[in-house]
Structures are given as structure tokens and as C-alpha cells.
Design a protein around this motif. Sequence first.
Motif, PDB file in Angstrom:
ATOM      1  N   PRO A  43     -14.018   1.312  -3.897  1.00  0.00           N
ATOM      2  CA  PRO A  43     -14.497   0.087  -3.284  1.00  0.00           C
ATOM      3  C   PRO A  43     -15.111   0.356  -1.923  1.00  0.00           C
ATOM      4  N   GLU A  44     -15.959  -0.559  -1.498  1.00  0.00           N
ATOM      5  CA  GLU A  44     -16.438  -0.480  -0.117  1.00  0.00           C
ATOM      6  C   GLU A  44     -15.246  -0.887   0.726  1.00  0.00           C
ATOM      7  N   ALA A  45     -15.413  -1.706   1.693  1.00  0.00           N
ATOM      8  CA  ALA A  45     -14.252  -2.176   2.448  1.00  0.00           C
ATOM      9  C   ALA A  45     -13.426  -3.087   1.550  1.00  0.00           C
ATOM     10  N   ALA A  46     -12.175  -3.336   1.918  1.00  0.00           N
ATOM     11  CA  ALA A  46     -11.338  -4.241   1.140  1.00  0.00           C
ATOM     12  C   ALA A  46     -12.026  -5.597   1.076  1.00  0.00           C
ATOM     13  N   THR A  47     -11.955  -6.246  -0.090  1.00  0.00           N
ATOM     14  CA  THR A  47     -12.648  -7.512  -0.252  1.00  0.00           C
ATOM     15  C   THR A  47     -11.666  -8.664  -0.199  1.00  0.00           C
ATOM     16  N   ASN A  48     -12.096  -9.741   0.367  1.00  0.00           N
ATOM     17  CA  ASN A  48     -11.337 -10.982   0.346  1.00  0.00           C
ATOM     18  C   ASN A  48     -12.099 -11.948  -0.536  1.00  0.00           C
ATOM     19  N   ALA A  73      -8.154   0.299  -2.529  1.00  0.00           N
ATOM     20  CA  ALA A  73      -7.849   1.615  -3.086  1.00  0.00           C
ATOM     21  C   ALA A  73      -7.678   2.570  -1.927  1.00  0.00           C
ATOM     22  N   SER A  74      -6.667   3.425  -2.006  1.00  0.00           N
ATOM     23  CA  SER A  74      -6.400   4.401  -0.955  1.00  0.00           C
ATOM     24  C   SER A  74      -6.221   5.780  -1.580  1.00  0.00           C
ATOM     25  N   LEU A  75      -6.775   6.783  -0.918  1.00  0.00           N
ATOM     26  CA  LEU A  75      -6.614   8.169  -1.315  1.00  0.00           C
ATOM     27  C   LEU A  75      -5.286   8.665  -0.758  1.00  0.00           C
ATOM     28  N   ILE A  76      -4.475   9.290  -1.594  1.00  0.00           N
ATOM     29  CA  ILE A  76      -3.184   9.793  -1.152  1.00  0.00           C
ATOM     30  C   ILE A  76      -3.363  11.239  -0.699  1.00  0.00           C
ATOM     31  N   SER A  77      -2.958  11.504   0.533  1.00  0.00           N
ATOM     32  CA  SER A  77      -3.006  12.864   1.066  1.00  0.00           C
ATOM     33  C   SER A  77      -1.676  13.173   1.728  1.00  0.00           C
ATOM     34  N   GLN A 104      -3.938  -1.337  -4.739  1.00  0.00           N
ATOM     35  CA  GLN A 104      -3.061  -2.432  -4.353  1.00  0.00           C
ATOM     36  C   GLN A 104      -3.822  -3.744  -4.485  1.00  0.00           C
ATOM     37  N   GLY A 105      -3.181  -4.726  -5.098  1.00  0.00           N
ATOM     38  CA  GLY A 105      -3.730  -6.069  -5.201  1.00  0.00           C
ATOM     39  C   GLY A 105      -2.864  -7.012  -4.386  1.00  0.00           C
ATOM     40  N   PHE A 106      -3.480  -7.755  -3.468  1.00  0.00           N
ATOM     41  CA  PHE A 106      -2.770  -8.715  -2.617  1.00  0.00           C
ATOM     42  C   PHE A 106      -3.224 -10.122  -3.008  1.00  0.00           C
ATOM     43  N   PHE A 107      -2.284 -11.014  -3.260  1.00  0.00           N
ATOM     44  CA  PHE A 107      -2.587 -12.372  -3.691  1.00  0.00           C
ATOM     45  C   PHE A 107      -1.837 -13.345  -2.790  1.00  0.00           C
ATOM     46  N   THR A 108      -2.595 -14.175  -2.044  1.00  0.00           N
ATOM     47  CA  THR A 108      -2.021 -15.098  -1.073  1.00  0.00           C
ATOM     48  C   THR A 108      -2.159 -16.529  -1.579  1.00  0.00           C
ATOM     49  N   ASN A 109      -1.065 -17.264  -1.554  1.00  0.00           N
ATOM     50  CA  ASN A 109      -1.051 -18.656  -1.976  1.00  0.00           C
ATOM     51  C   ASN A 109      -1.558 -19.522  -0.827  1.00  0.00           C
ATOM     52  N   MET A 186       2.229  -8.518  -3.575  1.00  0.00           N
ATOM     53  CA  MET A 186       1.450  -7.309  -3.787  1.00  0.00           C
ATOM     54  C   MET A 186       1.858  -6.662  -5.102  1.00  0.00           C
ATOM     55  N   VAL A 187       0.860  -6.171  -5.838  1.00  0.00           N
ATOM     56  CA  VAL A 187       1.094  -5.342  -7.010  1.00  0.00           C
ATOM     57  C   VAL A 187       0.365  -4.028  -6.764  1.00  0.00           C
ATOM     58  N   LYS A 188       0.857  -2.933  -7.384  1.00  0.00           N
ATOM     59  CA  LYS A 188       0.173  -1.658  -7.155  1.00  0.00           C
ATOM     60  C   LYS A 188       0.435  -0.689  -8.296  1.00  0.00           C
ATOM     61  N   TYR A 189      -0.437   0.310  -8.370  1.00  0.00           N
ATOM     62  CA  TYR A 189      -0.246   1.420  -9.294  1.00  0.00           C
ATOM     63  C   TYR A 189      -0.988   2.640  -8.769  1.00  0.00           C
ATOM     64  N   ARG A 190      -0.627   3.826  -9.280  1.00  0.00           N
ATOM     65  CA  ARG A 190      -1.282   5.064  -8.889  1.00  0.00           C
ATOM     66  C   ARG A 190      -2.016   5.663 -10.075  1.00  0.00           C
TER      67      ARG A 190
END
Length: 194
Positions: A43-48, A73-77, A104-109, A186-190
Motif C-alpha cells: 500500500p501507499e500510505a495507510a488509507t482511511n 502493511a508493515s515489513l517485519i525486520s 493490520q485492519g483497523f475498524f472504528t465505530n 484490530m484484526v491482523k495476519y502475517r
Amino acid sequence: MKKTNSFANPFAAWSGHRLFHVVAGTLVGAMVVTQASAMLPTPEAATNNPVAMQVSSNNTSSNAQAITSRITASLISVDANGQELLVPVNENTRLQSGNILEYQGFFTNTNADRVRKMTVSLSIPQQVELLGGVTPDFAFASVDGNAFARMPLRGQVNGQTQEIPLQYYQALRWNLEGVGLNDTVMVKYRARVK
């Protein structure tokens, strides 16, 4: 004689679609579905993405309701001390085969009421394969992006029932409950870059 992969055939019909879905129900019990494209794996920058929804109640009036979503999306180092670092992926990030990413997916009510139940689905891009790190626990998964079952998935291979390897998963889904006003879940996976 050419061998075929018994897990690969369902992917052909789904390979062009990379969507995530949010389904939300408020205290009045109405359900709404919305879709947005996930910018994965680079992704480019995180999107809202504020997602407007219509929720109907018993008095026949409609209110505009919203769940704000953001996918990163984040690169793990690993640093010099052996500590894991998450480096956000942006337009300048150069990914190589074998790199590990955390999505990571962030969902705000942003509704006027708390959300009783929210179902969130994230697709897994073709360029990566699921490794694990699925949070929260008790996720559902799919090998075709349509039919979901509780993880780990099991299937018939050469007449034997066995667990389907994570590399064949196409999407993940979570049922999230009790999301209060302005609360974020938040939900996430690798995944590993192919």
C-alpha cells in the motif's frame, strides 16, 4: 502424466478479486454490507476509508451510519538486539521474495450507537502466502474467497482428510462483537512474499 494441485483449481475464479467486507449491525438489529479495495501487498500510505451505511429501524426512518476502516502493511525486520520491528510499507519500500509482512485492519465505530456485531473479511493477496499470526483467535478462512469455515481448514487430499496448508488460504474473516462508540478493533495476519 501431469500432476495437478487439488487446492489450486478454486483460485482461478477468485484470483481477480481483492476486497475486504465489513458487515455491521446496530442495537436495532439492522445489517449493512459495504466493500472497499484493499491496497495489498504494497500500500501507499495507510488509507482511511469512511464508509457510509444506511440503517433502518422499525419507525421507517433512515440514519446514516459509518464504520471507518484503515488497512496497513508493515515489513517485519529485526534490529541489532534481535528485537522485532514493524516498518510501514510505503511507495518507496522494495519487497523481495521471502520478506515477512504483517497486515493490520483497523475498524472504528463512528455510529451514534454501539455496534452489536461486526463481521470483517480481509483478502490475502496473490503475491503473498499466509504464515499465521492471525489475531483475534477463532478466525474463519477460505480457499476460494466465498465459502468460509473455522480455522484450521480441513479437506480431502488423495482420499485422506488433512489440514489444508496456510499457503492456499485466500481470505480470513472474524466476527467481532460489542464495538462501542468511537472504539477501534484490530484484526491482523502475517504473510510471506512469494
